[in-house]
Design an enzyme around this catalytic site. Structure first.
Site, short mmCIF file in Angstrom:
data_model
loop_
_atom_site.label_atom_id
_atom_site.label_comp_id
_atom_site.label_asym_id
_atom_site.label_seq_id
_atom_site.Cartn_x
_atom_site.Cartn_y
_atom_site.Cartn_z
N GLU A 254 -11.25 -11.00 -1.08
CA GLU A 254 -10.90 -10.22 0.10
C GLU A 254 -12.17 -9.60 0.68
O GLU A 254 -12.61 -8.52 0.24
CB GLU A 254 -9.94 -9.09 -0.28
N LYS B 251 0.84 -1.21 0.00
CA LYS B 251 0.00 0.00 0.00
C LYS B 251 0.87 1.26 0.00
O LYS B 251 1.92 1.27 -0.63
CB LYS B 251 -0.96 -0.02 1.19
N SER C 264 -6.59 -9.70 6.73
CA SER C 264 -5.96 -9.99 8.03
C SER C 264 -5.29 -11.36 8.07
O SER C 264 -5.39 -12.08 9.06
CB SER C 264 -6.98 -9.83 9.16
N HIS D 273 -8.68 -3.54 -6.00
CA HIS D 273 -8.54 -3.68 -4.55
C HIS D 273 -9.69 -2.94 -3.87
O HIS D 273 -10.17 -1.92 -4.35
CB HIS D 273 -7.19 -3.11 -4.10
N GLU E 257 -9.81 -0.94 -1.53
CA GLU E 257 -9.58 0.50 -1.30
C GLU E 257 -9.79 1.29 -2.59
O GLU E 257 -10.23 2.43 -2.56
CB GLU E 257 -8.17 0.70 -0.71
N GLY F 121 -7.54 -5.25 7.04
CA GLY F 121 -6.96 -4.30 7.99
C GLY F 121 -7.70 -4.21 9.31
O GLY F 121 -7.47 -3.30 10.10
C1 PEP Z 1 -5.07 -6.05 1.61
O1 PEP Z 1 -4.88 -4.87 1.66
O2 PEP Z 1 -5.18 -6.61 0.50
C2 PEP Z 1 -5.19 -6.81 2.86
C3 PEP Z 1 -5.63 -8.03 2.79
O3 PEP Z 1 -4.81 -6.15 4.01
P1 PEP Z 1 -4.63 -6.82 5.46
O4 PEP Z 1 -3.84 -8.07 5.30
O5 PEP Z 1 -3.93 -5.77 6.28
O6 PEP Z 1 -6.02 -7.11 5.98
#
Ligand code: PEP
Length: 251
Positions: free
Chosen positions: A168, A12, A214, A96, A98, A174
């Site tokens: 995801e 990131k 996570s 993603h 985000e 996060g």
């Molecule tokens: C990500 O940003 O793709 C992600 C899975 O983040 P995290 O592992 O921090 O949850």
């Protein structure tokens, strides 16, 4: 069908150039201990060149965190697949959560990015996932289906290795909340079915589906034991050399 596991780190908007070099060197060491799996790291654009010089010739792959669909042009702030290939990238994260939720990228835009990546010879790591409200409303599978159908609309593949999908769940990114292995496996198996509907059987069976949200040293092993989990996309834990090394070396 054998799918080589892939552990990918999404850094990131973190790391300066020196931090990126050091982290990349630790990743190279860990990856060398487990040649039966692939490792990709996606540093910020500013550190791509520095990381490339550390990982060149080691088998660790360089990834970008996004990619534009045009080769060049008046697109301030964007980076093309050709430019990313030029700097040594082999993969690009697309869609993603985000990008979807903070920057408002639509399914159609993400579809163009997936196609742009493929056209320039990058492997898109195409991310999908439901929000907490959608999960609680029982809409998870419908959301995943809509995202897969929009993102992969008219995306032709001649080989399953050309595409990676990352499941995801937005509520797990996060937050420290991981999907249980059963929740993740259920979603992955559903996604595998969708891919089988879109592509020829042998191509669909080769596409790797990563879990992200996570992922940590203490949950990677059980996640990787699930039939349809072919790897992990890791955010926070990829920024710590020790944690990411342990994740790369999952058992
Ligand atoms: C990500 O940003 O793709 C992600 C899975 O983040 P995290 O592992 O921090 O949850």
């Amino acid at each position: 069908m054998d799918r080589k596991p892939l552990i990918a780190g999404n850094w990131k908007m973190h790391t300066n150039i020196e931090e990126a070099r050091q982290l990349a060197a630790a990743v190279v060491k860990a990856a060398a201990r487990v040649p039966d799996r692939e490792v990709m790291i996606a540093p910020p654009y500013t550190a791509l060149a520095a990381v490339e010089s550390v990982i060149a010739g080691t088998g660790v792959m360089l990834g970008a965190q996004n990619v534009h669909w045009e080769g060049k042009g008046a697109f301030t702030g964007e980076i093309s697949g050709i430019m990313l290939r030029d700097i040594g990238c082999g993969m690009a994260i697309v869609g993603h959560s985000e990008r979807r939720h903070v920057f408002g990228e639509s399914g159609r835009m993400i579809n163009r990015r997936v196609k742009g990546a493929l056209q320039s010879g990058l492997i898109p790591v195409f991310c999908i996932g439901e929000t907490l409200e959608q999960r609680e409303a029982g809409q998870t599978m419908q959301v995943l289906e809509n995202q897969v159908r929009a993102g992969l609309d008219s995306v032709a593949l001649t080989d399953g290795g050309q595409l990676v999908v990352a499941y995801e769940p937005v509520w797990a990114i996060g937050t420290g909340k991981t999907a249980t292995e059963a929740q993740a496996q259920e979603a992955h198996s559903f996604i595998r079915g969708l891919l089988a509907d879109l592509y020829e059987k042998n191509i669909a069976a080769q596409i790797r589906i990563l879990y992200g949200g996570s992922v940590k040293p203490d949950n990677i092993d059980i996640l990787m034991q699930q039939n349809d989990i072919d790897g992990a996309l890791v955010g926070g834990a990829a920024l710590n050399a020790e944690s990411f090394e342990r994740i790369i070396c999952f058992q």
